[in-house]
Motif scaffolding. Structure first.
Motif, PDB file in Angstrom:
ATOM      1  N   ASP A 187       0.658  -1.186  -0.101  1.00  0.00           N
ATOM      2  CA  ASP A 187      -0.170   0.016  -0.227  1.00  0.00           C
ATOM      3  C   ASP A 187       0.836   1.315  -0.018  1.00  0.00           C
ATOM      4  N   GLU A 188       1.855   1.396   0.741  1.00  0.00           N
ATOM      5  CA  GLU A 188       2.736   2.536   0.814  1.00  0.00           C
ATOM      6  C   GLU A 188       3.538   2.836  -0.465  1.00  0.00           C
ATOM      7  N   TYR A 189       3.605   1.945  -1.279  1.00  0.00           N
ATOM      8  CA  TYR A 189       4.192   2.041  -2.585  1.00  0.00           C
ATOM      9  C   TYR A 189       3.676   2.224  -4.045  1.00  0.00           C
ATOM     10  N   THR A 190       1.922   1.986  -3.742  1.00  0.00           N
ATOM     11  CA  THR A 190       1.235   2.192  -5.008  1.00  0.00           C
ATOM     12  C   THR A 190       1.580   3.277  -6.131  1.00  0.00           C
ATOM     13  N   ASP A 191       2.008   4.319  -5.494  1.00  0.00           N
ATOM     14  CA  ASP A 191       2.297   5.401  -6.493  1.00  0.00           C
ATOM     15  C   ASP A 191       3.313   4.989  -7.404  1.00  0.00           C
ATOM     16  N   PHE A 192       3.947   3.971  -6.929  1.00  0.00           N
ATOM     17  CA  PHE A 192       5.314   3.621  -8.012  1.00  0.00           C
ATOM     18  C   PHE A 192       4.783   2.883  -9.092  1.00  0.00           C
ATOM     19  N   ILE A 193       3.576   2.287  -9.203  1.00  0.00           N
ATOM     20  CA  ILE A 193       2.794   1.927 -10.265  1.00  0.00           C
ATOM     21  C   ILE A 193       2.738   2.754 -11.498  1.00  0.00           C
ATOM     22  N   GLU A 194       2.172   4.019 -11.124  1.00  0.00           N
ATOM     23  CA  GLU A 194       2.049   4.639 -12.316  1.00  0.00           C
ATOM     24  C   GLU A 194       3.607   5.461 -12.627  1.00  0.00           C
ATOM     25  N   ASP A 195       4.175   5.788 -11.504  1.00  0.00           N
ATOM     26  CA  ASP A 195       5.496   6.238 -11.724  1.00  0.00           C
ATOM     27  C   ASP A 195       6.556   5.263 -12.717  1.00  0.00           C
ATOM     28  N   ASN A 196       6.490   4.089 -12.431  1.00  0.00           N
ATOM     29  CA  ASN A 196       7.183   3.047 -13.348  1.00  0.00           C
ATOM     30  C   ASN A 196       6.937   3.407 -14.909  1.00  0.00           C
ATOM     31  N   ARG A 197       5.470   3.387 -15.076  1.00  0.00           N
ATOM     32  CA  ARG A 197       4.897   3.600 -16.372  1.00  0.00           C
ATOM     33  C   ARG A 197       5.206   4.845 -17.025  1.00  0.00           C
ATOM     34  N   ARG A 198       5.415   5.969 -16.096  1.00  0.00           N
ATOM     35  CA  ARG A 198       6.014   7.359 -16.504  1.00  0.00           C
ATOM     36  C   ARG A 198       7.124   7.444 -17.122  1.00  0.00           C
ATOM     37  N   PHE A 199       8.098   6.650 -16.494  1.00  0.00           N
ATOM     38  CA  PHE A 199       9.492   6.556 -16.821  1.00  0.00           C
ATOM     39  C   PHE A 199       9.651   6.211 -18.455  1.00  0.00           C
TER      40      PHE A 199
ATOM     41  N   PRO B 282      13.527  14.428 -17.720  1.00  0.00           N
ATOM     42  CA  PRO B 282      14.360  15.546 -17.783  1.00  0.00           C
ATOM     43  C   PRO B 282      15.593  15.462 -18.529  1.00  0.00           C
ATOM     44  N   GLY B 283      15.868  16.191 -19.348  1.00  0.00           N
ATOM     45  CA  GLY B 283      17.152  16.171 -20.392  1.00  0.00           C
ATOM     46  C   GLY B 283      16.569  15.409 -21.579  1.00  0.00           C
ATOM     47  N   ARG B 284      15.553  14.923 -21.906  1.00  0.00           N
ATOM     48  CA  ARG B 284      15.535  14.478 -23.173  1.00  0.00           C
ATOM     49  C   ARG B 284      14.272  14.735 -23.724  1.00  0.00           C
ATOM     50  N   ASP B 285      14.466  14.599 -25.371  1.00  0.00           N
ATOM     51  CA  ASP B 285      13.524  15.184 -26.237  1.00  0.00           C
ATOM     52  C   ASP B 285      12.261  14.512 -26.526  1.00  0.00           C
ATOM     53  N   THR B 286      12.468  13.112 -26.071  1.00  0.00           N
ATOM     54  CA  THR B 286      11.185  12.080 -26.484  1.00  0.00           C
ATOM     55  C   THR B 286      11.115  11.415 -25.272  1.00  0.00           C
ATOM     56  N   PRO B 287       9.876  10.577 -25.056  1.00  0.00           N
ATOM     57  CA  PRO B 287       9.770   9.575 -23.924  1.00  0.00           C
ATOM     58  C   PRO B 287      10.579   8.465 -24.671  1.00  0.00           C
ATOM     59  N   LEU B 288      10.891   7.636 -23.603  1.00  0.00           N
ATOM     60  CA  LEU B 288      11.787   6.251 -23.890  1.00  0.00           C
ATOM     61  C   LEU B 288      10.936   5.516 -24.773  1.00  0.00           C
ATOM     62  N   GLY B 289       9.713   5.067 -24.164  1.00  0.00           N
ATOM     63  CA  GLY B 289       9.045   4.214 -25.061  1.00  0.00           C
ATOM     64  C   GLY B 289       9.185   2.697 -24.860  1.00  0.00           C
ATOM     65  N   ALA B 290       9.435   2.044 -25.727  1.00  0.00           N
ATOM     66  CA  ALA B 290       9.846   0.536 -25.503  1.00  0.00           C
ATOM     67  C   ALA B 290      10.861   0.353 -26.569  1.00  0.00           C
ATOM     68  N   PRO B 291      11.968   0.599 -26.246  1.00  0.00           N
ATOM     69  CA  PRO B 291      13.225   0.461 -27.414  1.00  0.00           C
ATOM     70  C   PRO B 291      13.669  -0.726 -27.671  1.00  0.00           C
TER      71      PRO B 291
END
Length: 109
Positions: free
Chosen positions: A63-75, A81-90
């Motif tokens: 429960d204390e880490y549920t915000d990491f589910i969405e944050d992991n997707r956001r990566f 920061p410092g990138r021009d495009t999302p990483l996607g699925a390289p």
């Protein structure tokens, strides 16, 4: 998203999970590792080798880490920061090497 890496990984990044992953879907930020949800095959090989127990299936995240589910997707879906495009699925972290930046949530911790 099959597996998620949560807060215990921050500033630890043991990387045993990277060595165990058969599909190379774990990417290295500056302070934390991230599982690419589009590349992960939900095999679970990464979970038992994590020495800080930071990895779990998205539906079993503490429960204390549920915000990491969405944050992991956001990566992978938002511009870091410092990138021009999302990483996607390289197609694997060996193709990209170390990304070297984190999501704002992790960078601000």
């Amino acid at each position: 998203m099959p597996y998620v890496i949560a807060a215990p990984c921050i500033d630890v990044m043991d990387k045993s999970c990277i060595e165990e992953c058969p599909v190379d879907c774990i990417y290295e930020g500056e302070r934390k590792l991230y599982v690419n949800p589009k590349e992960c095959i939900d095999c679970g090989a990464c979970e038992p080798v994590c020495p800080v127990e930071a990895i779990s299936q998205d539906r079993r995240v503490a429960d204390e880490y549920t915000d990491f589910i969405e944050d992991n997707r956001r990566f992978f879906t938002e511009m870091l920061p410092g990138r021009d495009t999302p990483l996607g699925a390289p197609g694997g972290s060996h193709k990209t090497g170390r990304i070297g930046v984190d999501t704002l949530m992790v960078a601000d911790r």
